[in-house]
Design a protein around this motif. Structure first.
Motif, mmCIF file in Angstrom:
data_model
loop_
_atom_site.group_PDB
_atom_site.id
_atom_site.type_symbol
_atom_site.label_atom_id
_atom_site.label_comp_id
_atom_site.label_asym_id
_atom_site.label_seq_id
_atom_site.Cartn_x
_atom_site.Cartn_y
_atom_site.Cartn_z
ATOM 1 N N GLU A 1 -36.597 -19.640 -47.023
ATOM 2 C CA GLU A 1 -36.570 -19.762 -48.480
ATOM 3 C C GLU A 1 -35.411 -20.669 -48.925
ATOM 4 O OE1 GLU A 1 -38.596 -18.301 -50.744
ATOM 5 O OE2 GLU A 1 -39.793 -16.962 -49.473
ATOM 6 N N ARG A 2 -34.273 -20.543 -48.274
ATOM 7 C CA ARG A 2 -33.122 -21.370 -48.632
ATOM 8 C C ARG A 2 -33.351 -22.830 -48.260
ATOM 9 N NH1 ARG A 2 -27.496 -18.759 -46.842
ATOM 10 N NH2 ARG A 2 -26.792 -20.699 -47.842
ATOM 11 N N VAL A 3 -33.983 -23.070 -47.106
ATOM 12 C CA VAL A 3 -34.313 -24.441 -46.714
ATOM 13 C C VAL A 3 -35.298 -25.047 -47.702
ATOM 14 C CG1 VAL A 3 -35.528 -25.829 -44.980
ATOM 15 C CG2 VAL A 3 -33.808 -24.161 -44.259
ATOM 16 N N ALA A 4 -36.318 -24.274 -48.083
ATOM 17 C CA ALA A 4 -37.308 -24.769 -49.040
ATOM 18 C C ALA A 4 -36.659 -25.105 -50.379
ATOM 19 C CB ALA A 4 -38.413 -23.730 -49.237
ATOM 20 N N SER A 5 -35.728 -24.265 -50.805
ATOM 21 C CA SER A 5 -35.037 -24.504 -52.072
ATOM 22 C C SER A 5 -34.208 -25.787 -52.015
ATOM 23 C CB SER A 5 -34.133 -23.307 -52.400
ATOM 24 O OG SER A 5 -33.419 -23.532 -53.602
ATOM 25 N N ALA A 6 -33.520 -26.009 -50.895
ATOM 26 C CA ALA A 6 -32.702 -27.213 -50.743
ATOM 27 C C ALA A 6 -33.574 -28.468 -50.729
ATOM 28 C CB ALA A 6 -31.875 -27.127 -49.464
#
Length: 301
Positions: free
Chosen positions: A283-288
């Motif tokens: 989720e954090r990678v997708a957000s970045a």
């Protein structure tokens, strides 16, 4: 029997070729072939038919491949659980991308990911959608960035960005000076397409058929760059994803025109296996990635 033997078996089932399977496992062909034969001896069953140049699995072999996939998925889950005990954004991350996204997205997001998550060891792989989903299912990939299609619904989908598809015509085409085009204008027109296996092909076909356009049956491209060159040569028109035409303008003799009624677009998402304990990482990678792409597309307008 060990986990590596199961990886060899699954790779052979995917590639249907000893050398290609060995290459994917980073071993020599004799090593892979020998381990498969040792596995047969250990289990007391014949896994492959060796009377043909093609790799053909016996019924027992196919059943074992399916079980091996299940075991490898569980092993991947155990590794993820162990990784989750440490820092959330530390360790290896294997990401797959489709060819109509990878070349245009990676130059922008790789520096972003390295800066945001310096302790992640990122591995990148490019392949068509079906191959990525198979590798995701077997645990060879952690996640994949691709266009959302019905096949991705079996996974967790994290939307990253919506991407318009622009009509690409030669600058010699009568429409080249148009600021926008109604999809109804495509009625009866022939469109250049990617070959089978590209999800963008199916998405483009859906829009074209709805508008009354048809595929040029004399040519299919293997890449967006081939399509771009064909359009530049005034050999036809096609749709190009917005990210692929950033800063292109009319370079190489191609003009990109927005369409409307409806506006053709596709949804790009990061997908991962349901139940993964590393969901926060993905989720954090997708957000970045989403934040980086938003800035990129905003700058292109």
């Amino acid at each position: 029997m060990n986990i590596r033997d199961l990886e060899y078996l699954v790779a052979l089932s995917e590639h249907k070729h000893f050398r290609r399977a060995a290459d994917s496992c980073n071993v020599s062909q004799p090593t892979l072939s020998g381990q498969i034969r040792k596995l047969e001896d250990e289990l007391g069953i014949i896994l492959l038919e060796r009377t043909s140049r093609k790799v053909l699995f016996t019924q027992s072999g196919m059943l074992l491949v399916e079980q091996a996939r299940t075991v490898l998925r569980e092993v991947k889950l155990l590794k993820e659980m162990a990784s989750n005990q440490g820092k959330e954004m530390t360790g290896p991350l294997h990401i797959g991308l489709i060819p109509t996204v990878g070349p245009y997205l990676l130059p922008y997001i790789v520096p972003t990911l390295k800066e945001a998550f310096p302790d992640l060891e990122i591995f990148l792989y490019e392949a068509q959608t079906q191959q990525l989903l198979e590798q995701l299912e077997t645990g060879r990939l952690d996640c994949a960035i691709l266009a959302r299609v019905p096949q991705t619904e079996a996974f967790i989908e994290v939307p990253i960005f919506e991407e318009k598809m622009l009509l690409a015509v030669s600058e010699e085409h009568p429409w080249a000076k148009e600021k926008n085009i109604s999809m109804n204008s495509l009625t009866g027109q022939e469109m250049l397409m990617l070959d089978d296996g590209h999800c963008l092909r199916n998405q483009t076909l859906d829009y074209c058929f709805t508008a009354g356009a048809k595929e040029n049956s004399h040519f299919q491209a293997t890449s967006l760059e081939t399509l771009r060159n064909m359009v530049a040569a005034n050999a036809g028109m096609t749709f190009m994803p917005e990210l692929a035409v950033r800063n292109e303008g009319a370079r190489q003799g191609v003009k990109y025109i927005p369409c409307h009624s409806p506006e053709p677009a596709r949804s790009i998402a990061l997908v991962y296996r349901p139940g993964s304990p590393l969901r926060n990482r993905y989720e954090r990678v997708a957000s970045a990635v989403g934040s980086a792409v938003k800035s990129i597309l905003a700058g292109a307008k």
